[in-house]
Design a protein around this motif. Structure first.
Motif, mmCIF file in Angstrom:
data_model
loop_
_atom_site.group_PDB
_atom_site.id
_atom_site.type_symbol
_atom_site.label_atom_id
_atom_site.label_comp_id
_atom_site.label_asym_id
_atom_site.label_seq_id
_atom_site.Cartn_x
_atom_site.Cartn_y
_atom_site.Cartn_z
ATOM 1 N N MET A 1 0.849 -1.187 0.000
ATOM 2 C CA MET A 1 0.000 0.000 0.000
ATOM 3 C C MET A 1 0.891 1.245 0.000
ATOM 4 N N LYS A 2 0.458 2.240 -0.716
ATOM 5 C CA LYS A 2 1.207 3.485 -0.783
ATOM 6 C C LYS A 2 1.014 4.285 0.496
ATOM 7 N N GLU A 3 2.027 5.001 0.877
ATOM 8 C CA GLU A 3 1.960 5.851 2.069
ATOM 9 C C GLU A 3 1.139 7.099 1.770
ATOM 10 N N GLY A 4 0.295 7.498 2.710
ATOM 11 C CA GLY A 4 -0.457 8.736 2.608
ATOM 12 C C GLY A 4 -1.702 8.671 1.744
ATOM 13 N N HIS B 1 -4.063 5.754 1.756
ATOM 14 C CA HIS B 1 -5.116 4.997 2.404
ATOM 15 C C HIS B 1 -5.378 5.505 3.821
ATOM 16 N N PRO B 2 -6.645 5.416 4.276
ATOM 17 C CA PRO B 2 -6.946 5.829 5.654
ATOM 18 C C PRO B 2 -6.346 4.831 6.647
ATOM 19 N N GLU B 3 -6.181 5.281 7.880
ATOM 20 C CA GLU B 3 -5.600 4.434 8.912
ATOM 21 C C GLU B 3 -6.590 3.351 9.327
ATOM 22 N N TYR B 4 -6.116 2.118 9.375
ATOM 23 C CA TYR B 4 -6.938 0.948 9.703
ATOM 24 C C TYR B 4 -6.682 0.581 11.159
ATOM 25 N N LEU C 1 -13.127 3.483 10.666
ATOM 26 C CA LEU C 1 -13.885 4.353 11.554
ATOM 27 C C LEU C 1 -13.343 4.244 12.967
ATOM 28 N N SER C 2 -13.606 5.246 13.792
ATOM 29 C CA SER C 2 -13.105 5.210 15.160
ATOM 30 C C SER C 2 -14.017 4.408 16.079
ATOM 31 N N GLU C 3 -15.316 4.378 15.782
ATOM 32 C CA GLU C 3 -16.254 3.575 16.560
ATOM 33 C C GLU C 3 -17.470 3.244 15.708
ATOM 34 N N ILE C 4 -18.112 2.106 16.027
ATOM 35 C CA ILE C 4 -19.322 1.693 15.329
ATOM 36 C C ILE C 4 -20.347 1.309 16.381
ATOM 37 N N LYS C 5 -21.547 1.870 16.271
ATOM 38 C CA LYS C 5 -22.647 1.513 17.155
ATOM 39 C C LYS C 5 -23.799 1.009 16.301
ATOM 40 N N VAL C 6 -24.342 -0.160 16.665
ATOM 41 C CA VAL C 6 -25.440 -0.751 15.914
ATOM 42 C C VAL C 6 -26.626 -0.985 16.834
#
Length: 69
Positions: A1-4, A6-9, A28-33
């Motif tokens: 993967m290229k740097e800068g 892709h979003p942080e996983y 995402l930082s949080e998921i609520k269902v």
């Protein structure tokens, strides 16, 4: 993967309204269902078939039962 590019996983906990938490990976930082496999009636086996409007009787009255004789 290229740097800068892709979003942080991150590893996060997905929280359900019933209180169940599932660890998974997401950008995402949080998921609520609202409903999960721990509280969904299909997976828990507590699903009830409710014929509140008498739909079956209404269908049989309107179309009648056919005999396969």
């Amino acid at each position: 993967m290229k740097e800068g590019v892709h979003p942080e996983y991150n590893k996060i906990n997905a929280l359900c309204a019933c209180g169940n938490a599932v660890e998974l990976g997401s950008v995402l930082s949080e998921i609520k269902v609202e409903i999960c496999s721990a509280c969904h009636p299909f997976f828990t086996g507590k699903q009830k078939l409710i014929d509140s409007a008498g739909r079956i009787e209404k269908f049989n009255k309107k179309y009648g039962k056919t005999s396969a004789e």
